[in-house]
Write a protein that holds these residues in place. Structure first.
Motif, mmCIF file in Angstrom:
data_model
loop_
_atom_site.group_PDB
_atom_site.id
_atom_site.type_symbol
_atom_site.label_atom_id
_atom_site.label_comp_id
_atom_site.label_asym_id
_atom_site.label_seq_id
_atom_site.Cartn_x
_atom_site.Cartn_y
_atom_site.Cartn_z
ATOM 1 N N ILE A 1 72.124 76.684 58.054
ATOM 2 C CA ILE A 1 70.714 76.307 57.883
ATOM 3 C C ILE A 1 69.868 77.547 57.600
ATOM 4 C CG2 ILE A 1 68.698 75.367 59.081
ATOM 5 C CD1 ILE A 1 70.655 73.544 60.616
ATOM 6 N N GLN A 2 70.100 78.596 58.370
ATOM 7 C CA GLN A 2 69.319 79.837 58.211
ATOM 8 C C GLN A 2 69.575 80.477 56.850
ATOM 9 O OE1 GLN A 2 70.265 82.892 61.138
ATOM 10 N NE2 GLN A 2 68.088 83.304 61.442
ATOM 11 N N HIS A 3 70.847 80.524 56.452
ATOM 12 C CA HIS A 3 71.216 81.146 55.176
ATOM 13 C C HIS A 3 70.622 80.383 53.993
ATOM 14 C CE1 HIS A 3 73.673 83.172 52.157
ATOM 15 N NE2 HIS A 3 74.007 81.982 51.702
ATOM 16 N N LEU A 4 70.726 79.053 54.016
ATOM 17 C CA LEU A 4 70.231 78.261 52.891
ATOM 18 C C LEU A 4 68.710 78.322 52.796
ATOM 19 C CD1 LEU A 4 72.542 75.101 52.937
ATOM 20 C CD2 LEU A 4 72.673 77.102 51.461
ATOM 21 N N ASN A 5 68.029 78.309 53.926
ATOM 22 C CA ASN A 5 66.566 78.438 53.892
ATOM 23 C C ASN A 5 66.142 79.742 53.218
ATOM 24 O OD1 ASN A 5 64.712 76.403 54.843
ATOM 25 N ND2 ASN A 5 65.772 76.475 56.800
ATOM 26 N N GLU A 6 66.836 80.818 53.537
ATOM 27 C CA GLU A 6 66.516 82.117 52.925
ATOM 28 C C GLU A 6 66.814 82.110 51.429
ATOM 29 O OE1 GLU A 6 68.735 84.980 55.116
ATOM 30 O OE2 GLU A 6 67.562 84.757 56.959
ATOM 31 N N LYS A 7 67.975 81.583 51.044
ATOM 32 C CA LYS A 7 68.374 81.582 49.635
ATOM 33 C C LYS A 7 67.483 80.674 48.788
ATOM 34 C CE LYS A 7 71.744 84.498 49.432
ATOM 35 N NZ LYS A 7 71.647 85.692 48.568
ATOM 36 N N PHE A 8 67.177 79.487 49.310
ATOM 37 C CA PHE A 8 66.330 78.557 48.557
ATOM 38 C C PHE A 8 64.977 79.186 48.235
ATOM 39 C CE2 PHE A 8 68.498 74.516 50.432
ATOM 40 C CZ PHE A 8 69.616 74.776 49.651
ATOM 41 N N GLN A 9 64.420 79.939 49.178
ATOM 42 C CA GLN A 9 63.100 80.534 48.977
ATOM 43 C C GLN A 9 63.154 81.781 48.105
ATOM 44 O OE1 GLN A 9 61.005 80.985 52.760
ATOM 45 N NE2 GLN A 9 62.037 79.165 53.569
ATOM 46 N N THR A 10 64.310 82.457 48.094
ATOM 47 C CA THR A 10 64.445 83.694 47.316
ATOM 48 C C THR A 10 64.669 83.420 45.828
ATOM 49 O OG1 THR A 10 65.398 84.782 49.254
ATOM 50 C CG2 THR A 10 65.726 85.857 47.141
ATOM 51 N N LEU A 11 65.436 82.375 45.518
ATOM 52 C CA LEU A 11 65.920 82.173 44.151
ATOM 53 C C LEU A 11 64.980 81.366 43.252
ATOM 54 C CD1 LEU A 11 69.656 81.415 45.001
ATOM 55 C CD2 LEU A 11 68.696 83.555 44.176
ATOM 56 N N PHE A 12 63.958 80.744 43.820
ATOM 57 C CA PHE A 12 63.099 79.875 43.005
ATOM 58 C C PHE A 12 61.695 79.891 43.587
ATOM 59 C CE2 PHE A 12 61.201 75.740 41.987
ATOM 60 C CZ PHE A 12 61.470 75.622 40.634
ATOM 61 N N TYR A 13 60.702 79.916 42.709
ATOM 62 C CA TYR A 13 59.317 79.830 43.167
ATOM 63 C C TYR A 13 58.731 78.515 42.660
ATOM 64 C CZ TYR A 13 54.644 81.149 44.549
ATOM 65 O OH TYR A 13 53.420 81.173 45.171
ATOM 66 N N SER B 1 60.029 68.903 40.021
ATOM 67 C CA SER B 1 61.477 69.026 39.838
ATOM 68 C C SER B 1 62.281 68.476 41.009
ATOM 69 C CB SER B 1 61.852 70.495 39.616
ATOM 70 O OG SER B 1 61.555 71.268 40.770
ATOM 71 N N GLY B 2 61.677 68.404 42.203
ATOM 72 C CA GLY B 2 62.413 67.978 43.391
ATOM 73 C C GLY B 2 63.186 69.101 44.057
ATOM 74 N N TYR B 3 62.934 70.360 43.669
ATOM 75 C CA TYR B 3 63.638 71.503 44.261
ATOM 76 C C TYR B 3 63.317 71.602 45.749
ATOM 77 C CZ TYR B 3 65.262 76.302 44.970
ATOM 78 O OH TYR B 3 65.907 77.430 45.433
ATOM 79 N N LEU B 4 64.359 71.674 46.582
ATOM 80 C CA LEU B 4 64.185 71.828 48.027
ATOM 81 C C LEU B 4 63.938 73.300 48.337
ATOM 82 C CD1 LEU B 4 64.302 70.759 50.931
ATOM 83 C CD2 LEU B 4 66.793 70.995 50.846
ATOM 84 N N TRP B 5 62.707 73.637 48.738
ATOM 85 C CA TRP B 5 62.336 75.034 48.944
ATOM 86 C C TRP B 5 62.526 75.486 50.384
ATOM 87 C CZ3 TRP B 5 58.575 78.499 50.974
ATOM 88 C CH2 TRP B 5 58.519 79.732 50.323
ATOM 89 N N SER B 6 62.230 74.626 51.347
ATOM 90 C CA SER B 6 62.481 74.942 52.754
ATOM 91 C C SER B 6 62.595 73.651 53.547
ATOM 92 C CB SER B 6 61.374 75.829 53.337
ATOM 93 O OG SER B 6 60.141 75.148 53.355
ATOM 94 N N PHE B 7 63.241 73.722 54.714
ATOM 95 C CA PHE B 7 63.452 72.514 55.508
ATOM 96 C C PHE B 7 63.613 72.868 56.985
ATOM 97 C CE2 PHE B 7 67.587 74.088 54.294
ATOM 98 C CZ PHE B 7 68.395 73.886 55.397
ATOM 99 N N ASN C 1 75.351 69.378 48.992
ATOM 100 C CA ASN C 1 74.902 68.560 47.865
ATOM 101 C C ASN C 1 73.517 68.984 47.394
ATOM 102 O OD1 ASN C 1 75.241 66.556 45.976
ATOM 103 N ND2 ASN C 1 74.880 64.861 47.369
ATOM 104 N N ALA C 2 72.624 69.267 48.352
ATOM 105 C CA ALA C 2 71.280 69.734 47.992
ATOM 106 C C ALA C 2 71.329 71.081 47.289
ATOM 107 C CB ALA C 2 70.411 69.831 49.246
ATOM 108 N N THR C 3 72.277 71.923 47.682
ATOM 109 C CA THR C 3 72.454 73.229 47.029
ATOM 110 C C THR C 3 72.821 73.063 45.555
ATOM 111 O OG1 THR C 3 73.214 74.137 49.136
ATOM 112 C CG2 THR C 3 73.679 75.428 47.176
ATOM 113 N N VAL C 4 73.672 72.088 45.267
ATOM 114 C CA VAL C 4 74.071 71.832 43.875
ATOM 115 C C VAL C 4 72.873 71.345 43.054
ATOM 116 C CG1 VAL C 4 75.558 70.442 42.382
ATOM 117 C CG2 VAL C 4 76.449 71.351 44.528
ATOM 118 N N VAL C 5 72.059 70.457 43.638
ATOM 119 C CA VAL C 5 70.862 69.966 42.940
ATOM 120 C C VAL C 5 69.907 71.123 42.656
ATOM 121 C CG1 VAL C 5 68.809 68.523 43.167
ATOM 122 C CG2 VAL C 5 71.041 67.622 43.825
ATOM 123 N N ASN C 6 69.705 71.997 43.650
ATOM 124 C CA ASN C 6 68.841 73.164 43.443
ATOM 125 C C ASN C 6 69.391 74.079 42.350
ATOM 126 O OD1 ASN C 6 67.070 72.314 45.374
ATOM 127 N ND2 ASN C 6 67.489 73.928 46.842
#
Length: 427
Positions: free
Chosen positions: A74-86, A129-135, A308-313
């Motif tokens: 959870i911690q890793h994905l939250n960081e990556k989602f916010q870093t890779l897309f604005y 786009s539906g991009y999951l930025w944080s959760f 699955n959410a990572t693949v969509v992002n």
């Protein structure tokens, strides 16, 4: 491990009733992508012992107690989602539910969701786009909400919003939310930090004007009240609809519904257009559902949901950088193929494929019994009798042979034809 993750994704594309059916050698169920890259026992063993945190370090763990098993992911994905897309200007916050009907202390019941029972997450997504930025994974009273704007008297829903949106404050975003989160105090706080706020509103919230709350309207009528940048509006449709905004006024706009022109407040038209980011993300996940129904560990199901959410992002980021959009299915197939080609041990895969026979082939005598090649015995006047080779004939080659299989009573060439006839269903 990459091969296992690739097969998880492939299971979302190829739906089968049980895990064993993916590795079945029956001709009707056979899917070579699974047994060719890994054996069933090896796959089940990896899934059985798959962990995301070290149990021996539980005493030094400082995160949410109930999420210990999966917190590093959870911690890793939250960081990556916010870093890779604005995200774009319009962002939204809503709830999502991962289906889970087993016993779990923080299992939730949300009657308006498709799954109804499961693990609830608060999610901030890009509206278009539906991009999951944080959760945030909701764990009841133990849910950790960290923000410099949270005070002792801040309620839970406001704390959730501030935790999710704080990194995006003072950047000109517009935040869209439903009436579960919205309040006049929250709208004012966000506006003071350079972020607009729009959404539906519960009239029993503190700070809602009494005039708007108590006035009864006829269908199509509007009442609105302004206080600085904040507008609270009520519009009578079949039922009263109340909304709040920090940049709209009480203007109306014509909307066409079922070939009829209806005048609606512009706030509501914009809200219907921009609020669907989380629902769009859930819709994209549902097309290729990676989490299986019968999983015995809740954190494994949540992990597959996040995978699955990572693949969509990843698909959204990929399409943002391409002139031509890639189809969702094509993206997933290319991703799985790339992972399998890069990380599969090709020598082991070749050994698995070599000599494999479908279990349904065992019903055919020529494929399961012992057969021997011999010369055709003389009969009548022919000293050296000959027959046509059935394999050559089927492949449109006319060839006479003096050899045969006496059990099958067919002529066969002594070279490859005899082997093909007795080992292949379609020779």
């Amino acid at each position: 491990m990459y091969v296992v993750l690739a097969l998880f994704l492939l299971m979302g594309i190829v739906n089968k009733p049980t895990l064993n059916s993916y590795f079945s050698t029956k001709r009707l169920l056979y899917t070579p992508a699974f047994p060719d890259v890994i054996s069933r026992d090896r796959f089940q063993l990896i899934c059985k012992f798959l962990h995301f945190n070290d149990n021996t370090k539980k005493d030094n763990y400082l995160g949410p107690t109930r999420l210990f098993k999966i917190f590093p992911v959870i911690q890793h994905l939250n960081e990556k989602f916010q870093t890779l897309f604005y995200p774009g200007q319009n962002i939204c916050i809503d709830e999502s539910l991962t289906l889970w009907k087993g016993r779990l202390a923080f299992k939730m019941y949300l009657p308006l969701k498709a799954s109804k029972f499961g693990i609830k997450t608060y999610e901030l997504c890009d509206s278009k786009s539906g991009y999951l930025w944080s959760f945030i994974v909701y764990t009841g009273s133990e849910t950790q909400l960290n923000s410099s704007l949270i005070r002792e008297n801040t309620n839970k829903t406001t704390s959730v919003v501030l935790h999710l949106v704080e990194p995006l404050l003072h950047r000109g975003h517009t935040l869209w939310m439903d009436n579960y989160y919205n309040s006049p105090q929250l709208a004012k706080l966000l506006k003071n930090h350079g972020t607009d706020c729009v959404g539906t509103l519960r009239l029993n919230r503190k700070g809602v004007p009494t005039t708007v709350k108590n006035t009864k309207l006829r269908k199509g009528e509007i009442i609105a009240q302004h206080a600085g940048p904040i507008t609270v509006l009520k519009w009578q449709d079949k039922k009263p609809v109340s909304v709040i905004s920090t940049f709209h006024n009480a203007d109306t706009q014509t909307d066409i519904k079922r070939n009829k022109e209806i005048k609606k407040p512009k706030i509501i038209i914009d809200y219907n257009e921009m609020m669907g980011g989380v629902d769009l993300k859930d819709q994209l996940l549902q097309y290729y559902n990676v989490e299986r129904k019968r999983l015995h560990k809740w954190y494994m199901k949540l992990f597959r949901r996040l995978l699955n959410a990572t693949v969509v992002n990843a698909m959204i980021i990929y399409n943002k950088n391409q002139e031509r959009l890639t189809d969702h299915l094509a993206f997933r197939v290319n991703l799985v193929e790339g992972l399998l080609l890069k990380f599969t041990d090709q020598e082991q895969a070749a050994r698995r494929v070599q000599g494999r026979r479908h279990s349904s082939d065992n019903t055919i005598p020529r494929l399961r019994e012992r057969h021997f090649i011999s010369k055709i015995p003389p009969s009548g006047k022919k000293a050296r009798p000959q027959r046509r080779c059935v394999v050559c004939t089927k492949n449109k080659r006319r060839k006479e042979t003096v050899y045969w299989c006496s059990d099958c009573d067919v002529g066969l060439c002594i070279d490859q034809c005899f082997q093909d006839y007795h080992t292949k269903l379609n020779f």
